[in-house]
Scaffold this motif. Structure first.
Motif: not given
Length: 229
Positions: A66-90
């Protein structure tokens, strides 16, 4: 997410995985409070690639638990980290001589990407958009991006480059601007004095202080061809 969004998330999870459903009023209230506390900084959905319902569906398909709130929070952090890793500061529009404003604009840009309010900038933008008008005017005025005083100071540390610039300034062709057909030195590299033994094996590869005459002639011919064109 607020309590209303968390309640909607739990209702969605209950439809996908009935094991998570809490039937008692007190249990349901406690479950909402627990999830809301852990997912307070997790958005329900953003305009740039995040939807909590998709994250929940992926977990239900991938995991037997069963899914836990921690599973959702970790997926969000991984998503946010991936976005920042692909970001180049304009390049900030702020004055670079104002470090506080420059840094504040960078932080705002990164925070917008991290929270899903803006998409990541995945290409280098240090020179994007061309040079500003005042830079163009100064380059036309001084003839180079490097001011003459700075160029004179740099001459001590790059004598070969300084010698090439002085040669061009005198109207002499830049021999190092072309490849040498005699010693095969590439563009920008000095010619080398190659010596061979009687059997044909190379025994020397010393750098020449002057380019080979054929290289000078080729540079001159190329310059004249460009002038004629």
């Amino acid at each position: 997410m607020d309590r209303r969004e968390v309640a909607a998330v739990l209702a969605h999870i209950g439809r996908l995985d009935p094991r998570t459903v809490r039937t008692g009023t007190g249990e349901a209230r406690d479950q909402i409070a627990q999830w809301q506390e852990l997912l307070d900084d997790v958005p329900f959905a953003t305009d740039h690639g995040w939807d909590v319902r998709e994250a929940i569906g992926s977990h239900v398909l991938d995991s037997p638990y069963p899914i836990l709130p921690l599973d959702v929070a970790r997926r969000w952090r991984a998503h946010r980290r991936d976005r920042l890793n692909r970001h180049t500061d304009p390049t900030p529009a702020a004055d670079p001589d104002d470090p506080a404003a420059w840094r504040a604009e960078l932080l705002r840009s990164r925070n917008a990407v991290a929270t899903g309010m803006a998409g990541p900038s995945t290409h280098q933008q240090v020179t994007s958009g061309g040079r500003s008008r005042d830079v163009e005017e100064r380059v036309r005025e001084i003839g180079s991006c490097i001011p003459p005083a700075v160029r004179a100071e740099l001459a001590r540390y790059r004598p070969s480059r300084a010698a090439r610039e002085a040669t061009v300034a005198e109207g002499i062709p830049d021999a190092l601007g072309v490849r040498c057909d005699w010693c095969h030195a590439p563009v920008g590299s000095p010619c080398r004095q190659r010596r061979a033994n009687p059997d044909g094996a190379a025994r020397g590869n010393a750098v020449r202080t002057t380019p080979h005459p054929s290289r000078v002639d080729f540079a001159a011919a190329l310059r004249d061809r460009h002038r004629a064109a």
